[in-house]
Enzyme design. Structure first.
Site, PDB file in Angstrom:
ATOM      1  N   ASP A  40       0.801  -1.224   0.000  1.00  0.00           N
ATOM      2  CA  ASP A  40       0.000   0.000   0.000  1.00  0.00           C
ATOM      3  C   ASP A  40       0.833   1.273   0.000  1.00  0.00           C
ATOM      4  O   ASP A  40       0.289   2.380   0.120  1.00  0.00           O
ATOM      5  CB  ASP A  40      -0.984  -0.015   1.178  1.00  0.00           C
ATOM      6  CG  ASP A  40      -2.097  -1.032   0.931  1.00  0.00           C
ATOM      7  OD1 ASP A  40      -2.508  -1.163  -0.232  1.00  0.00           O
ATOM      8  OD2 ASP A  40      -2.534  -1.683   1.890  1.00  0.00           O
ATOM      9  N   ASP A  75      -6.485  -4.961  -5.019  1.00  0.00           N
ATOM     10  CA  ASP A  75      -6.242  -3.594  -4.553  1.00  0.00           C
ATOM     11  C   ASP A  75      -4.892  -3.058  -5.045  1.00  0.00           C
ATOM     12  O   ASP A  75      -4.697  -1.854  -5.176  1.00  0.00           O
ATOM     13  CB  ASP A  75      -6.242  -3.523  -3.014  1.00  0.00           C
ATOM     14  CG  ASP A  75      -7.243  -4.437  -2.344  1.00  0.00           C
ATOM     15  OD1 ASP A  75      -7.581  -5.479  -2.925  1.00  0.00           O
ATOM     16  OD2 ASP A  75      -7.675  -4.124  -1.222  1.00  0.00           O
ATOM     17  N   GLY A  88      -7.154 -18.858  -6.083  1.00  0.00           N
ATOM     18  CA  GLY A  88      -7.711 -17.582  -5.651  1.00  0.00           C
ATOM     19  C   GLY A  88      -8.584 -17.765  -4.429  1.00  0.00           C
ATOM     20  O   GLY A  88      -9.158 -18.842  -4.225  1.00  0.00           O
ATOM     21  N   TRP A 119     -11.745  -1.490  -7.282  1.00  0.00           N
ATOM     22  CA  TRP A 119     -10.290  -1.304  -7.449  1.00  0.00           C
ATOM     23  C   TRP A 119      -9.869  -1.779  -8.839  1.00  0.00           C
ATOM     24  O   TRP A 119      -9.002  -1.189  -9.474  1.00  0.00           O
ATOM     25  CB  TRP A 119      -9.493  -2.087  -6.400  1.00  0.00           C
ATOM     26  CG  TRP A 119      -9.570  -1.671  -4.957  1.00  0.00           C
ATOM     27  CD1 TRP A 119      -9.702  -2.507  -3.884  1.00  0.00           C
ATOM     28  CD2 TRP A 119      -9.461  -0.344  -4.389  1.00  0.00           C
ATOM     29  NE1 TRP A 119      -9.698  -1.787  -2.704  1.00  0.00           N
ATOM     30  CE2 TRP A 119      -9.550  -0.460  -2.979  1.00  0.00           C
ATOM     31  CE3 TRP A 119      -9.299   0.925  -4.960  1.00  0.00           C
ATOM     32  CZ2 TRP A 119      -9.480   0.641  -2.118  1.00  0.00           C
ATOM     33  CZ3 TRP A 119      -9.242   2.026  -4.099  1.00  0.00           C
ATOM     34  CH2 TRP A 119      -9.332   1.888  -2.711  1.00  0.00           C
TER      35      TRP A 119
END
Ligand code: GLY
Length: 376
Positions: free
Chosen positions: A92, A153, A211, A229
């Protein structure tokens, strides 16, 4: 008429920023509010820069020096965080430094801001696994729980890397971003245009594993914010790479998102839900998607039949948020958008304000009211 409506909506955001201007100076709003009030915390979360980004948006919208001064004041905190590697074990860094140091550098040309963002890009680049071609999302690179895990994200973190190559002349940052986005397109997007939240790769062999979800309802459902996102994130990589496949993906994901959007313009926290009162809405997901669709409408050629559709839908989402989702009826709140969800499975920030929802709602309004140049 419509302009006046969005101007009024932006004035409300500015009022909310003004009331916190002297409060969030050395502290930052927590990711989610508690009873619609953000506590102040140190610069240790993935979300600090949404507040700083709102200050830059406010400065660009109004020209008022108080917002610029407040945003510039916070650069030292981001610089210290990168230099001392405080809570930097995360992808991030892109969110954190695009909306603080890069925004500042783009707006003011401050060389210290450029230097700070380049430090952050170096930290982000260390999270890249060459065999798997991905940037690991969370935690220590040797943590077996997190090793080789990419999440949707991350697409919003890639602009830091593209920017770093442009700013430094060093191609490797952008190469990592380009490779990651191709892997994300291949493994996170499902054939029905929904998305996985997270996907594990084998970092030794580079083989795909499986996943699953972290914040969604189920591994095979479609977490609403993840899809948002994806819309905005694939498009940002399209802007930097010109890869037409990425704009096609942003369109596909947008169509799916819109097909699951209820009448009032705001999605439920997971797109498996489309009606009823039992499940919460996530206003932040719709705010992010609106920004992505406004950018999508901008990037599509005039001949594209969906250009108009995405612009109209984005405006309708923003106006739905402005009409029914602001904290105007909660006078004690220091947030902007209510009815957001941070992390439902873990019981965090449910039906509260969250600071990225506030940021993207404001970004959407600033996009509508000005010819805004992206910080991403
Ligand atoms: N990027 C974390 C979240 O959307 O909650």
């Amino acid at each position: 008429m419509q302009r006046a409506f969005f101007e009024e909506a932006a004035r409300y955001v500015l009022r909310q920023i003004d009331r916190s201007l002297d409060v969030f100076k050395d502290t930052f709003p927590a990711p989610a509010s508690q009873n619609h009030i953000y506590p102040g915390i140190a610069n240790v979360e993935w979300t600090s820069s949404f507040w700083t980004g709102m200050l830059w948006l406010a400065y660009e919208l109004t020209g008022a020096g108080k917002y610029r001064k407040a945003a510039e004041y916070q650069l030292a905190s981001y610089r210290r965080r990168a230099e001392e590697e405080i809570a930097t074990d995360t992808h991030d860094l892109g969110f954190l430094y695009s909306l603080s140091a890069i925004a500042e550098y783009k707006i003011t040309g401050n060389p210290a801001a450029k230097d700070t963002a380049l430090k952050a890009a170096d930290l982000l680049a260390k999270r890249y696994f060459p065999k798997a071609g991905i940037i690991q999302a969370w935690g220590d690179l040797n943590d077996p729980e997190q090793c080789g895990r990419m999440i949707i994200d991350c697409l919003l973190n890639l602009p830091l890397l593209y920017w770093a190559s442009e700013a430094s002349g060093e191609p490797r940052y952008a190469e990592y971003a380009r490779t990651h986005v191709r892997q994300a397109a291949k493994y996170l997007v499902r054939p029905d245009d929904t998305t996985y939240h997270t996907y594990y790769m084998d970092v030794e062999t580079g083989e795909p594993k499986y996943g699953n979800t972290h914040q969604g309802y189920a591994d095979d459902s479609c977490w609403a914010r993840g899809q948002a996102w994806g819309i905005y994130g694939f498009l940002l990589s399209y802007k930097y790479t010109g890869d037409a496949e990425l704009i096609r993906l942003a369109k596909r994901l947008s169509h799916y998102f819109l097909s699951r959007t209820p009448e009032d313009g705001v999605v439920y926290w997971d797109l498996v839900f489309t009606s009823g009162k039992e499940q919460e809405k996530d206003s932040s997901a719709s705010a992010i998607a609106a920004c992505g669709m406004l950018e999508l409408a901008k990037q599509l050629p005039l001949t594209d039949p969906d250009k108009r559709l995405f612009e109209d839908q984005a405006l309708s989402i923003l106006s739905g948020l402005a009409q029914n989702y602001t904290t105007k009826d909660i006078p004690e709140s220091n947030g902007v958008l209510k009815h957001a969800v941070y992390n439902k499975p873990r019981g965090m920030g449910i039906d509260e304000c969250n600071i990225w929802g506030d940021y993207y709602y404001f970004e959407g309004l600033v996009r509508v009211l000005t010819s805004w140049r992206l910080y991403w």
